[in-house]
Design an enzyme around this catalytic site. Structure first.
Site, PDB file in Angstrom:
ATOM      1  CB  CYS A 110      -0.488   1.598   6.360  1.00 28.85           C
ATOM      2  SG  CYS A 110      -1.153   3.043   7.188  1.00 28.85           S
ATOM      3  CG  ASN A 166      -3.858  -2.126   4.388  1.00 28.18           C
ATOM      4  OD1 ASN A 166      -4.624  -1.308   4.878  1.00 28.18           O
ATOM      5  ND2 ASN A 166      -2.751  -2.516   4.997  1.00 28.18           N
TER       6      ASN A 166
END
Lengths: 469, 443
Positions: free
Chosen positions: A134, A199
């Site tokens: 993230c 990601n």
């Protein structure tokens, strides 16, 4: 009928399509709905100490008439209590025992990692994914991509997890790093069973021209977010390939990034992924897209004679080489199919301004002509041509010679001086600079320019008449 | 039962005369503009009589610069909004679109053009202004596409401009003669008001110029005179019975329709005489006004009609029937029209010949003559030295629009014999430049 089922590092799934850890896997309701629709697995929205989110959270990149070609978010991990999530995981597993439920996790201390890993195991999860990716909000707190960018920290946390993990552990990698294989190797050293990538990419998707703030706007301000959607697939494919080819990684790969159709999934698989994860496409079109994905994959496998997913995992890898290993003696040039040409002349202007001036226009026809001796085979014209199979790249060498840069380097025949005879463009014709001026004066002038041109011509004419006086 | 009921109210009228090219919304404009290939040396520019930079304005729409798009359009053509709707785009820009060669739908250039210009008009975007005053004055006769375009261009060059218009509204045939399903009066007049406000020319309405004395006054007060007088009333056919009630000229019929909408009466069975675009319009309009039968009678074969194919298709689409190779001999009736006596024709060596003994009467209760408009010779003959060609057109220099009386310039229907709004508009810009060249040379 090909077999779509997979066994990914010990996680079994009826097909390779998983929902990625994201808003579509926020609740048991959504995951059940997805399984009902045909998805093979779901990586639960990341669990940890629940967060507080902002409003709004998403930004899109539209390209002409296409919406959400790129997408970014500033949403954080799950904001729901852990106990609610655990209860729903249990419920989903009871109803769908053969589908894959993977718990995505993100916490800080060793104790927290131990606790939460045990919790999700007890709830019946088939696997664990460690969110080290993230790129916003969580990384400032020392989690997410902050971990993914520090291979040693990453390895340590993986080791903590492996101390208690009884189910397969996947490490999810961040692309916000110069060499993706370094955290991948750290994951392996830490004892992880698999990796997943990519990601989201740190991004600003746009700036509001009136409010002078980046999207998405939260009370007049914005922040960098995580970029995903169809636009990121090329970046993801390259990183998947890098991990798949690296001799010290050697872990099953779950491919993520820009997957919206069976074709995107196959590309990930051919470059080494053995499961794929989807988020943006499901957020855009809903879970129903899975029907096209599985049917397309089945059709492809049938046509290619692949019986299982594993027949095609990494099948393109042997053909992905370093640049220095490519054959310098291979030669293609463009050919225009006059029957198909519609006369838009995009190839002409692209080659003229963007490539090697290897296309000319002839009077009396709108069909451009390739100047074969100038064509370097770059592909540009065939890429801009709007008509299918109108411009094709035809092989011109006889296929008998094979010489790479590496071989030339070894043989000492590469250019080494600034003005070297051995340079590729040494004897390639380019027009003289001043030949550019007035080159396109045949182009139709629009109305306004036409008028002034007429007036100028008239002025010229009258001055020419007056001169003898 | 006819295709349409006779409209008795404004909403019914608008339903029967729904716009063929309805306004695009922003999303549709975005989608349609996305399809444009941005051709090099684009054929659409070539095909446009006013040379609008089509790929440029489409790209501007696509990037959200709608105002810039409107500027691009207006720089080439002051009737940008009207032309987007009334131009025969099928045979001009859209007909030239390369997508046609791929058997794909061409870009809807006309609708995109109207989209951009309408936004600019509604938001009253200031795109142009008058040039610094140069102390010279030009009189313009006629506030049609030619006159208004010339006025705009001359104002931008710093001329004082007065326009004298015989009728009560500007824009000529755009508001008095175009079929109502192509453009509404409101839309036409909004563009005229927008141009008048941007450029600041003066129009004097209900001011026909008809006498030598009036022309002399203009010649004395102005440095040049521009003739944008267009064409006149419908040519008489010189047939017995032509004076009967309900035998009308197409131009007059359409003007009444444009001005008084649903109060325009139409017969139950209408015969339209002619094979040009005006005939197609009059026939379509009759059908949309509730006529049960509409017959289009033309003295040659179907293929020889002057009308564009799409215009004939449009007429057929509302139930109009063609009657070919017939020539009218007499308008029958007793006070009112009761029928048309025709004679069948044959074409020999390109000449239409009546076939003896083939007369027949086609009953009807209305006849619309769409057989061409008369030239305004009565006015033209009052201008000394003005040369007129064998077809009644004003002779003028192709580039400058200057007539054989050097003070007079012209463009549009009066000079070309009758063409599209876009031709008049484009030629008028050139003529305005011609006036400027002429008056500057004397300095």
């Amino acid at each position: 009928m090909p077999d779509l089922s997979i066994n990914f590092a010990g996680i079994k799934s009826p097909n390779p399509f998983w929902l990625a850890s994201a808003p579509p896997t926020n609740s048991g309701y959504q995951v059940m709905k997805a399984f009902d629709a045909g998805w093979g697995g779901a990586v639960w929205k990341t669990l940890g100490v629940p967060v507080v989110n902002v409003s709004s959270r998403y930004g899109g990149v539209n390209y002409r008439d296409k919406r959400m070609m790129g997408f970014n978010n500033i949403e954080l991990i799950s904001d729901r209590p852990l106990s609610d999530n655990l209860r729903e995981i249990e419920e989903v597993k009871k109803r769908f025992p053969h589908h894959a439920v993977i718990a995505s996790l993100m916490v800080q201390s060793r104790q927290e990692w131990h606790d939460i890993v045990r919790d999700v195991q007890n709830a019946g999860s088939d696997g664990i994914e460690l969110n080290f990716g993230c790129p916003h909000g969580m990384c400032e707190r020392g989690m997410g991509s902050a971990v993914g960018q520090e291979p040693e920290v990453l390895q340590t946390i993986v080791e903590w997890v492996m101390e208690v993990a009884k189910i397969p552990v996947i490490v999810k990698l961040t692309p916000n790093i110069s060499d993706i294989t370094e955290p991948a190797m750290a994951a392996r050293r830490g004892g992880a069973d698999a990796i997943s990538l990519i990601n989201t990419i740190q991004s600003i998707v746009g700036v509001d021209l009136d409010l002078f703030a980046p999207y998405p706007i939260v009370d007049g301000k914005g922040s960098n977010g995580g970029y995903c959607g169809p636009a990121v697939k090329p970046i993801a494919l390259n990183m998947v390939k890098n991990c798949a080819q690296h001799p010290d990684v050697q872990l099953p790969i779950s491919g993520i990034g820009g997957i919206e159709s069976w074709r995107d999934a196959v590309e990930h698989i051919l470059l080494g992924a053995s499961s794929v994860q989807v988020c943006t496409a499901a957020m855009h079109y809903g879970f129903g897209i899975i029907r096209e994905m599985t049917s397309g994959l089945e059709q492809y496998m049938t046509e290619k004679g692949f019986h299982t997913i594993y027949d095609m995992v990494g099948k393109a890898l042997p053909n992905v080489k370093h640049w220095e290993d490519l054959n310098l003696k291979y030669k293609v040039t463009a050919e225009i199919n006059e029957e198909k040409c519609i006369g838009c002349q995009l190839c002409y202007t692209a080659c003229e301004d963007g490539a090697h001036q290897a296309i000319r226009l002839n009077e009396g026809t709108r069909v451009p002509e390739i100047i074969q001796e100038n064509c370097v085979g770059c592909n540009l014209c065939s890429l801009v041509c709007p008509v299918e199979q109108c411009i094709t790249m035809e092989r011109r060498d006889d296929g008998t010679e094979h010489l790479t840069w590496k071989e030339r380097t070894e043989a000492g025949t590469i250019p080494t001086e600034f003005d070297d005879e051995r340079a590729g463009g040494r004897h390639h014709w380019v027009p003289a600079p001043a030949a550019a001026l007035g080159k396109e004066k045949h182009k139709t002038l629009p109305g306004k320019a036409r008028q002034y041109a007429a007036a100028d011509a008239a002025a010229l004419e009258s001055s020419a008449v007056e001169r003898p006086k | 039962m006819a295709e349409y009921n006779t409209p008795t109210s404004e909403p019914e009228f608008h339903a029967n005369f729904a716009q063929l090219k309805p306004r695009m919304n922003r999303t549709e404009a975005l989608f349609e503009s996305s399809r444009c290939l941005f051709c090099f040396d684009a054929p659409c520019i070539k095909a446009c009589p006013s040379g609008i930079d089509v790929p440029q304005f489409i790209r501007q729409i696509n990037t959200g610069n709608t105002t810039g798009a409107a500027r691009t359009i207006y720089e080439a053509n002051y009737f940008g909004n009207a032309c987007g709707k009334v131009c025969p785009t099928e045979v001009l820009c859209e007909g030239a679109c390369v997508y046609n060669l791929q058997d794909m739908k061409p870009i809807e250039i006309g609708r995109l053009q109207s989209f951009a210009t309408r936004e600019a008009i509604e938001q009253d975007k200031k795109l142009f202004s008058a040039g610094p005053p140069n102390g010279r004055k030009v009189a313009i006769i006629g506030a049609g596409p030619a006159g208004v375009s010339a006025a705009c261009e001359l104002r931008s060059l710093g001329y004082e401009v007065d326009v004298f218009e015989a009728k009560a509204q500007p824009s000529g045939l755009t508001v008095y003669g175009v079929a109502p399903y192509k453009i509404t009066n409101e839309e036409v007049l909004a563009e005229m008001a927008y141009l008048e406000a941007q450029f600041g020319f003066r129009v004097q309405y209900n001011q026909p110029i008809t006498s030598r004395r009036e022309l002399e006054a203009l010649e004395e007060s102005y440095d040049a005179v521009f003739l944008g007088i267009g064409l006149g009333l419908t040519n008489p056919l010189h047939l017995p019975g032509e004076e009967r009630a309900n035998c009308v000229g197409a131009v007059e019929f359409i003007e009444q329709l444009r001005q008084r909408h649903h109060q325009t009466a139409v017969g139950r069975k209408v015969i339209v005489l002619g094979g040009g675009n005006t005939a197609m319009d009059a026939a379509s309009e009759s059908a949309r006004l509730g006529a049960e039968d509409v017959i289009l009678a033309y003295r040659r074969g179907k293929e020889e009609m002057g009308a564009y194919e799409f215009e004939y298709d449009l007429a057929k689409g509302v139930g109009v029937k063609g009657l070919f190779n017939v020539a009218p001999v007499e308008i029958m009736g007793n006070g009112k029209v009761e029928g048309v006596k025709f004679i069948r024709t044959a074409t020999l060596n390109g000449q239409v010949q009546p076939v003896a003994g083939t007369e027949f009467v086609e009953p009807c209760d209305m006849v619309i003559k769409a057989t061409g408009q008369a030239k305004q010779l009565h006015l033209l003959r009052l201008i000394p030295g003005l040369q007129i060609d064998g077809k009644g057109r004003i002779v003028a220099d192709e580039r400058t629009g200057q007539t054989t009386n050097p003070k007079y310039f012209t463009s549009g229907d009066a000079r070309n014999g009758g063409a599209e709004v876009v031709n008049a508009s484009a030629e008028a810009k050139a003529a305005a430049r011609g006036i400027h060249e002429y008056l500057s040379a004397g300095l």
